[in-house]
Design a protein around this motif. Structure first.
Motif, PDB file in Angstrom:
ATOM      1  N   THR A  73      -8.714   8.614 -10.759  1.00 10.02           N
ATOM      2  CA  THR A  73      -7.358   8.040 -10.906  1.00 10.02           C
ATOM      3  C   THR A  73      -6.290   9.122 -11.091  1.00 10.02           C
ATOM      4  O   THR A  73      -5.108   8.852 -10.905  1.00 10.02           O
ATOM      5  N   THR A  74      -6.702  10.329 -11.449  1.00 10.37           N
ATOM      6  CA  THR A  74      -5.696  11.356 -11.733  1.00 10.37           C
ATOM      7  C   THR A  74      -5.620  12.461 -10.677  1.00 10.37           C
ATOM      8  O   THR A  74      -4.795  13.352 -10.778  1.00 10.37           O
ATOM      9  N   ARG A  75      -6.460  12.390  -9.654  1.00 10.50           N
ATOM     10  CA  ARG A  75      -6.429  13.465  -8.651  1.00 10.50           C
ATOM     11  C   ARG A  75      -5.136  13.380  -7.830  1.00 10.50           C
ATOM     12  O   ARG A  75      -4.491  12.311  -7.751  1.00 10.50           O
ATOM     13  N   LEU A  76      -4.791  14.484  -7.177  1.00 10.77           N
ATOM     14  CA  LEU A  76      -3.549  14.536  -6.407  1.00 10.77           C
ATOM     15  C   LEU A  76      -3.670  13.818  -5.068  1.00 10.77           C
ATOM     16  O   LEU A  76      -2.771  13.120  -4.626  1.00 10.77           O
ATOM     17  N   GLU A  77      -4.819  14.004  -4.410  1.00 11.98           N
ATOM     18  CA  GLU A  77      -5.015  13.422  -3.075  1.00 11.98           C
ATOM     19  C   GLU A  77      -5.506  11.984  -3.182  1.00 11.98           C
ATOM     20  O   GLU A  77      -6.584  11.750  -3.725  1.00 11.98           O
ATOM     21  N   SER A  78      -4.734  11.054  -2.667  1.00 12.69           N
ATOM     22  CA  SER A  78      -5.127   9.625  -2.641  1.00 12.69           C
ATOM     23  C   SER A  78      -5.861   9.177  -3.904  1.00 12.69           C
ATOM     24  O   SER A  78      -7.031   8.797  -3.837  1.00 12.69           O
ATOM     25  N   PRO A  79      -5.199   9.215  -5.049  1.00 15.74           N
ATOM     26  CA  PRO A  79      -5.892   8.761  -6.267  1.00 15.74           C
ATOM     27  C   PRO A  79      -6.240   7.280  -6.190  1.00 15.74           C
ATOM     28  O   PRO A  79      -5.634   6.544  -5.411  1.00 15.74           O
ATOM     29  N   LEU A  80      -7.205   6.880  -6.991  1.00 16.83           N
ATOM     30  CA  LEU A  80      -7.558   5.464  -7.063  1.00 16.83           C
ATOM     31  C   LEU A  80      -6.408   4.713  -7.720  1.00 16.83           C
ATOM     32  O   LEU A  80      -6.069   4.955  -8.874  1.00 16.83           O
ATOM     33  N   VAL A  81      -5.803   3.833  -6.944  1.00 16.09           N
ATOM     34  CA  VAL A  81      -4.689   3.040  -7.470  1.00 16.09           C
ATOM     35  C   VAL A  81      -4.708   1.714  -6.724  1.00 16.09           C
ATOM     36  O   VAL A  81      -5.130   1.662  -5.556  1.00 16.09           O
ATOM     37  N   ARG A  82      -4.291   0.660  -7.374  1.00 21.86           N
ATOM     38  CA  ARG A  82      -4.281  -0.639  -6.684  1.00 21.86           C
ATOM     39  C   ARG A  82      -3.144  -0.668  -5.679  1.00 21.86           C
ATOM     40  O   ARG A  82      -2.006  -0.330  -6.021  1.00 21.86           O
TER      41      ARG A  82
END
Ligand code: CDP
Length: 225
Positions: free
Chosen positions: A185-194
């Protein structure tokens, strides 16, 4: 223009995405693609070949030597890494510990997303992962965002892996899931987000049959139109 249907299922680690995606694909005769298996197979290659993740050239070179293929047997997805069946090994702890760092690399994501988009060009598919509804297929007509109580998730995963890895404790599994959720959820590239248009599916108290029905209720109307 192609009018195939894509069902995008995203969500946290071990919250039943693949159980639902498989059941849905089986019921509707869609193709099931486990995008996480692709990142896991890349992580396995990186582990075996000591790929230096800080070295972009090394990462690019490694990606050129990685050939992934899915073989579906009764909707169980099997993946090969350079023609070797690795479906079991990629589920074990060493890969689980490494995969989120590997999946955070820009070069890795670019290559995996390209391959995933190709698979969704003309066929009806159900794909599960972390960025399917946001980055891979942002216009998918059905997007589900799955979540479940972290303790329940850890218990489910523990039951799955302790037969093959009896030394792993429930606490270790819990920590590993929490660590991956944080990294994803915190990575820069395409983080897990709804995705804004994704429907939340909390399956803490749902049976596999109930979650399948929830998804079918959203996909079946599209098949009739
Ligand atoms: O089965 P589980 O929910 O534990 O995870 P998975 O779907 O096998 O994915 C393993 C890891 O791959 C995730 O924790 C992410 O770091 C990464 N992943 C990703 O970045 N993007 C995807 N589309 C799928 C997985």
């Amino acid at each position: 223009m192609s009018n195939n249907i894509i069902v995008a299922i995203d969500g946290y680690s071990s919250c039943g995405k693949s159980t639902l995606a498989k059941a849905l694909a089986k019921k509707l005769h869609f193709i099931y693609v486990d995008s996480g298996a692709m990142y896991r197979a890349v992580a396995l290659y990186f582990l075996r070949n000591n790929v230096d993740m800080a070295d972009h050239a090394h990462v690019e070179e490694a990606l050129k030597n990685i050939h992934l293929n899915f073989h579906s047997r009764d909707y169980e997805s099997h993946i090969t890494l350079n023609d070797e069946e690795v479906s079991e090994e990629i589920r074990q702890m060493p890969v689980s510990e490494k995969v989120s760092a590997v999946a955070a690399l820009k070069e890795v994501r670019r290559e995996m997303v390209k391959q995933q988009q190709r698979m969704g060009k003309s066929k009806n598919i159900v794909m599960d992962g972390r960025d399917i509804g946001t980055a891979v297929f942002p216009t998918a007509p059905v997007k589900l965002f799955m979540t479940a109580d972290p303790k329940i998730r850890a218990e489910r995963r523990y039951k799955e892996i302790h037969i093959k890895e009896p030394d792993v404790t429930l606490e270790e599994v819990f920590e590993s899931l929490a660590h991956r959720d944080y990294a994803d959820t915190t990575r820069l590239e395409s983080p897990l987000v709804r995705a804004d248009d994704a429907i939340i599916l909390d399956n803490t108290e749902l049976t596999p049959e109930e979650q399948l029905q929830f998804a079918l209720d959203r996909v079946e109307p599209l098949l009739k139109s």
